[in-house]
Structures are given as structure tokens and as C-alpha cells.
Scaffold this active site. Structure first.
Site, PDB file in Angstrom:
ATOM      1  N   GLY A 168       0.786  -1.223   0.000  1.00 28.75           N
ATOM      2  CA  GLY A 168       0.000   0.000   0.000  1.00 28.75           C
ATOM      3  C   GLY A 168       0.819   1.274   0.000  1.00 28.75           C
TER       4      GLY A 168
ATOM      5  N   ARG B 161     -13.610   5.134 -12.894  1.00 29.68           N
ATOM      6  CA  ARG B 161     -12.909   4.528 -14.015  1.00 29.68           C
ATOM      7  C   ARG B 161     -13.853   3.721 -14.895  1.00 29.68           C
ATOM      8  NH1 ARG B 161      -9.960   4.871  -9.320  1.00 29.68           N
ATOM      9  NH2 ARG B 161      -7.682   4.947  -9.462  1.00 29.68           N
TER      10      ARG B 161
ATOM     11  N   ASP C 220      -8.719   0.304 -15.865  1.00 24.42           N
ATOM     12  CA  ASP C 220      -8.807   0.971 -14.566  1.00 24.42           C
ATOM     13  C   ASP C 220      -7.970   2.246 -14.536  1.00 24.42           C
ATOM     14  OD1 ASP C 220      -6.757  -1.136 -14.696  1.00 24.42           O
ATOM     15  OD2 ASP C 220      -6.159  -0.437 -12.714  1.00 24.42           O
TER      16      ASP C 220
END
Length: 474
Positions: A122, A182, A253
């Protein structure tokens, strides 16, 4: 303008995003603050403590009751469908209105793990954040409708990456853009067979970004929405091409409903005109090479149309998709005329094709050739020592001479007093980064960003007319 956060995406409900906690970073240093855009959205007077509270610790703004939200989406990644993705190292932090009343997002990158992180940590490296800043700033200068790198904090993390020397310094980025919805957001809900959610997403996007479509309903609304997104995406593809930009990862995406360029992982600017030039080392087949970008976004639009099919009319959606080639050709002419600083006319398409043919034959530096010809034949051409000759150049020059310069007073700007333009080839980017990496010396990077800002002011390509500011403020 005063800053006032608004809730829009959160009101869609829990099927669209997951509340998450931001990472707790060990040591914070502000490395980038976009003062120009902070002022435009009413955050120009934040103190250092407030910047850290909101853009490193992600404490909420007053009047915005929602926690950070990791958005849910799927996507085709190099044309392989992946139902396991979503916001894996970022989240939607807050929303507000731009001066035109359109919705704006604060989205993050490197802000910690989410339910969609899979095996990732992350986090974002500092070099990755710097690359985001440089791409966004250069693209804005060259007239591309792009997200803005709003804020970067170095975090004190030591990260391990296979494509950077490790341990790498960590950072967290906040970007500013109109939409993080998206193509893959629609794909997720189509995959889950949830037409009601698709309808809700269309309604959200129309209310936020295409209010002129708000009177429509049913399949007609879906068709009009796809038409708007197709036009915006054709414009984006053309602007990339005129900027000599290679995005690198044009997965579904990484394309959104407003036609904004965003998410700068692997990217490159052309050194010379090379159709097969790629940005990502892992793009072994050249799927997203420079000249294949229009094909890539058209393919992605087809996937969006398939996701809209549960609430649309197949024949109408196909008809919309069939408008893309002509829309792209129109936008190419517009984008190239703006880059060359001349007014568009009936034979501008022929001129653009002739210029590209010359660039392919000559292999002159991409950005320099545009710089030399900016604002017409009385611009910088005579001052350049680059070789402008040969049959390909003659064909272009004859057509170019028929085009009137647009706002030729721009040539008086200081950026045109230099021999060569600022550019953002990989060598330029690495040269600015190396002193940061080696001895924490940011002077070369700041100098490069200053040169990019000078070019933005000099070219004054009017990208804000389709971006954040109303025309009358230019």
C-alpha cells in the site's frame, strides 16, 4: 474561491467503496505543495500543520463527515480481465467543487493498505511520487487535460521494490482531479450483474460532470453518456499524441469518465518520433506503444460499452463507438494546431500529417521541432540550427505557411529566448532525481520544475479551458 467540501460519491452507498484507515507514517517531510492549484480551490492559506494534518495524516476537513474510501473497481490489465483489483494503495479522501461547480476529487497514492491491496504494502516510493509530479506538470504545460500532483510528503518508510534500488524512500501523494470513476468501475458492477448500480453510477457521473444530459433517462441516457465519454477520451488520446507522451499502462482501470490523464507509473516522452516507443519495460509486445495509444483507448471504450449494455441499447452503443475514429481525427487536428500555435483551417489535417511524416524522416528532437515552429513560420525557425530541409519538410512547410499564427505575442515570453525547450525525456527525469537519491539535493529537481512552469506560462495552450478554470479567468 473559498474551500467547501461536498459529499457526492459517498452518497452512492457501501457497494461502491470501502472505508479505510490511512497508514501511520513514521516521519513526515513536505516535499511538494502545488500552491497554484491550492489557491484556486481555496486552500492557499493552509499552515504547515494543517497541510500535514490533511494531506499526510488525512484528518477530515470540517464539514466532510466521511472516512477515506477505497473505491471498488475491476479492469482489463493488458487485456486480461482482473476481478481482484480496486484501490490497493490509495483512496478517495475528499471532494469539493471547482470554480465552474464541477466535482473535484482528492485521491491518494501510497496511503496504506486497503481491502484491495492483495499482497501489496500500500505504499509509494519517493521516486514514484516525483515521477507523478513531473509527468503531471509537463503534461499540463503541453496542453493535456491532466490530474494535478497536489501534495507529496516523504514518510520515513524504507520500501523494497524490484525495480528501484532498495531500500527506497517512501512517500504519499495526493492528486487533484475531476473524477476517479474509471471504466473499470462500471465493469465491476456489470461483472456482479448489478444494473441498478450501473444506473446509479451513470446518474452520478452525469450530475457531476455532464449536467447537460440530466434530462435524459433509460437507454437514451446511457447512449448519451457513452457518447460524452467517447468524445472526452478521443480528445485525451489526441493530446497525448501531440505531447509525444506514452502513458505506459492503458488498462481500463487507468481511464476515467472525464477523459483526464492520470496515474503516472511507467511513462515516457518521445525523444524523437518513434511509433513503437514504449514506456513500460514489461510491455513486451508493445501493446501500449506510442502509436498504439488511440487503438488502446478505443478498445477500452468498447469494454466500457459492454459494461453499459445491461442498461443500454446495443445498436445505439455500437453506433456511438463507431464515431471514435472521426472524433479522434478531429481532436488530433485541434491538438496539433494548438501545439504548433496556429489557427485551424480546412487543410490543417493535411498539415499535421505532413509534420508527422517529416518528424519520422528527420528524427529531430520531438519537443525541439515543435518549439522551433511555435506560432508560425515567423516564429523561431530562422533562429534554430536544426536541419529543416528535405522533401518531407518542404511538403510540411508549404502547408504550414498557409496557417496564421495564433496569439503570436506569446513568442515574447522568456521561455522562447532560449535555444532549446524544456523537455521530459527519461534522461532529464533521471538527471533531476539522481541528486535527490544520492545526497538529498533537490535543487536540480526544483530547477526543472521552474523551467516547466516557465514553459506552461509561455506556451499558454489554454488547457484550463477544458480543465479546472473558466475561460474568462485566463
Amino acid at each position: 474561491m473559498s474551500f467547501s467540501p461536498v459529499s457526492a460519491f459517498a452518497e452512492l452507498g457501501s457497494d461502491f467503496a470501502d472505508p479505510v484507515d490511512p497508514a501511520d507514517f513514521p516521519d513526515l517531510k513536505l516535499r511538494w505543495w502545488n500552491g497554484r492549484w491550492a489557491k484556486e480551490i481555496g486552500l492557499g492559506d493552509l499552515t504547515g500543520t494543517q497541510k500535514e494534518d490533511h494531506f499526510a495524516r488525512f484528518g477530515p476537513f470540517e464539514g466532510y463527515p466521511h472516512p477515506p474510501m477505497a473505491m471498488r473497481y475491476h479492469g482489463h490489465q493488458f487485456r486480461n480481465y482482473n476481478p481482484q483489483i480496486g484501490d490497493g494503495r490509495g483512496f478517495l479522501f475528499a471532494q469539493m467543487r471547482d470554480p465552474n461547480g464541477r466535482l473535484l476529487d482528492f485521491g491518494t497514492k501510497g496511503s496504506g493498505q486497503t481491502p484491495w491491496s492483495r499482497t501489496g504494502d500500500g505504499r509509494l516510493t519517493l521516486k514514484g511520487a516525483v515521477r507523478e509530479i513531473l509527468a503531471a506538470e509537463m503534461l499540463e504545460a503541453l496542453g493535456v487535460y491532466t490530474s494535478k500532483a497536489f501534495c507529496v510528503f516523504e514518510t520515513g518508510d524504507q520500501l523494497h521494490r524490484h525495480d528501484e534500488p532498495s531500500p527506497a524512500r517512501g512517500a504519499v501523494l495526493t492528486r487533484l482531479q475531476h473524477s476517479h470513476v474509471r471504466f473499470g468501475t462500471f465493469q465491476r458492477h456489470a461483472y456482479e450483474q448489478a444494473p441498478d448500480r450501473i444506473e446509479a453510477l451513470i446518474g452520478h457521473a452525469i450530475a457531476a460532470y455532464y449536467p447537460e444530459l440530466s434530462g435524459l433517462s433509460g437507454p437514451a441516457r446511457t447512449t448519451a453518456f457513452l457518447e460524452a465519454v467517447t468524445g472526452a477520451t478521443a480528445r485525451l488520446a489526441a493530446q497525448w499524441m501531440a505531447a509525444g507522451f506514452v502513458h505506459g499502462v492503458l488498462n481500463t482501470d487507468n481511464l476515467n469518465v472525464t477523459g483526464e490523464s492520470f496515474d503516472y507509473g511507467p511513462w515516457r516522452f518521445l525523444p524523437t518520433y518513434k511509433p513503437g516507443f514504449t514506456a513500460a519495460y514489461f510491455d513486451e509486445t508493445g501493446l501500449y506503444a506510442y502509436a498504439r495509444q488511440p487503438e488502446a483507448v478505443f478498445w477500452a471504450l468498447q469494454q466500457l460499452a459492454l459494461a453499459l449494455l445491461p442498461v443500454g441499447d446495443r445498436d445505439q452503443l455500437v453506433d456511438v463507438l463507431n464515431t471514435f475514429p472521426d472524433a479522434y481525427e478531429r481532436e488530433m487536428t485541434i491538438a496539433w494546431c494548438r501545439r504548433l500555435g496556429v489557427a485551424q483551417q480546412d487543410n490543417s489535417g493535411d498539415m499535421v500529417r505532413a509534420f508527422i511524416a517529416f518528424m519520422a524522416a528527420s528524427q529531430l528532437p520531438f519537443e525541439a521541432a515543435i518549439f522551433d515552429h511555435f506560432c508560425g513560420e515567423k516564429g523561431r525557425i530562422s533562429q534554430s540550427d536544426r536541419d529543416y530541409s528535405g522533401p518531407e519538410y518542404e511538403a510540411f512547410a508549404n502547408l504550414f505557411a498557409e496557417h496564421k499564427p495564433e496569439r503570436p505575442e506569446r513568442l515574447a515570453h522568456s521561455c522562447f529566448m532560449q535555444t532549446d525547450p524544456v523537455h521530459m525525456t527519461i534522461e532529464t527525469m533521471e538527471a533531476a532525481w539522481a541528486p535527490v537519491h544520492e545526497r538529498d539535493d533537490w535543487s536540480a529537481l526544483h530547477n526543472l520544475l521552474s523551467a516547466v512552469e516557465q514553459a506552461r506560462a509561455g506556451y499558454d495552450l489554454g488547457n484550463n479551458r477544458i480543465g479546472f478554470l473558466p475561460e474568462e479567468t485566463l
